[in-house]
Enzyme design. Structure first.
Site, PDB file in Angstrom:
ATOM      1  CB  SER A 116       9.902 -28.990  20.557  1.00  9.55           C
ATOM      2  OG  SER A 116      10.155 -30.374  20.569  1.00  9.55           O
ATOM      3  CG  HIS A 141      14.847 -29.489  21.235  1.00 11.44           C
ATOM      4  ND1 HIS A 141      14.544 -29.175  22.536  1.00 11.44           N
ATOM      5  CD2 HIS A 141      13.740 -30.136  20.776  1.00 11.44           C
ATOM      6  CE1 HIS A 141      13.334 -29.606  22.848  1.00 11.44           C
ATOM      7  NE2 HIS A 141      12.830 -30.200  21.786  1.00 11.44           N
TER       8      HIS A 141
END
Length: 221
Positions: A116, A141
């Site tokens: 992330s 993501h």
């Protein structure tokens, strides 16, 4: 040596004249050593660590250290070791921007996982100095609402602001990896996990540390 707390000795960089014998030298070193917390000792060598969820406190600590070390010596390369599953978007962007702000190169090293927002920080390191250990993993993501720690209403975030930050993260991946916009957009729609080899191919890191044998140093692959 203190018991129960990981501490290491730190010697004065400007010691007194050398003693006459090796025994006196060892005694002198022990007496003059200042016992510091392990991480404080490593910070003095420009070795920084992101090893917990990205929140304001840890981000502010890293930003403050990077700026302080930049003032002390603007030419000594800083190294940021990352083992983090991600966290809040804005603290992550603060570290990313600070990497670009300070004068020295900032080497980013993934050990364990950089997921992330931690992968944004990893890719933000100085080009050709972004690396990982062989068994590390990288995951990318797009930002999600829970990456703001349910504080949307408290700070007045609106839908447009959230979309702006999401686009900001996507542009960072595009600029730092030289991937086409559409490729990054598709990959950010889901949790995309990568091995170190895949991360090199994607452009997130530039190399992998390998260890040959006791007579060889750590090398790039």
């Amino acid at each position: 040596m203190p018991v129960g707390v990981p501490k290491v000795p730190f010697l004065n960089p400007n010691p007194d004249p050398e003693p006459d014998s090796a025994v006196e030298e060892l005694d002198s070193m022990e007496e003059k050593a200042i016992w510091l917390d392990l991480f404080n000792r490593l910070y003095r060598q420009r070795l920084l660590f992101l090893g917990k969820d990205l929140e304001e406190e840890i981000a502010n600590n890293i930003v403050g250290l990077m700026i302080h070390l930049n003032i002390e010596d603007p030419f000594w390369t800083q190294t940021l070791y990352i083992n983090c599953i991600g966290g809040l978007v804005i603290p992550g962007l603060a570290i990313f921007d600070t990497i670009g702000f300070v004068t020295p190169d900032v080497k980013t090293v993934c050990l364990g996982i950089a997921a992330s927002m931690a992968s944004v920080i990893l890719v933000g390191g100085t080009v050709k100095q972004r690396c990982a250990f062989p068994n590390a993993r990288v995951m990318i993501h797009q930002p999600r609402v829970n990456d703001f720690d349910d504080r949307l209403s408290e700070v007045g975030f609106e839908g447009e602001t959230f979309l702006y930050l999401r686009d900001c993260v996507a542009k960072i991946y595009v600029q730092r990896t030289n991937k086409p916009d559409w490729v990054v957009t598709v990959d950010l729609e889901r949790d995309t996990f990568m091995s170190t080899t895949e991360a090199i191919t994607y452009g997130i890191i530039d190399g992998v540390y390998i260890y040959e044998d006791e007579d060889e140093e750590n090398l790039w692959s």
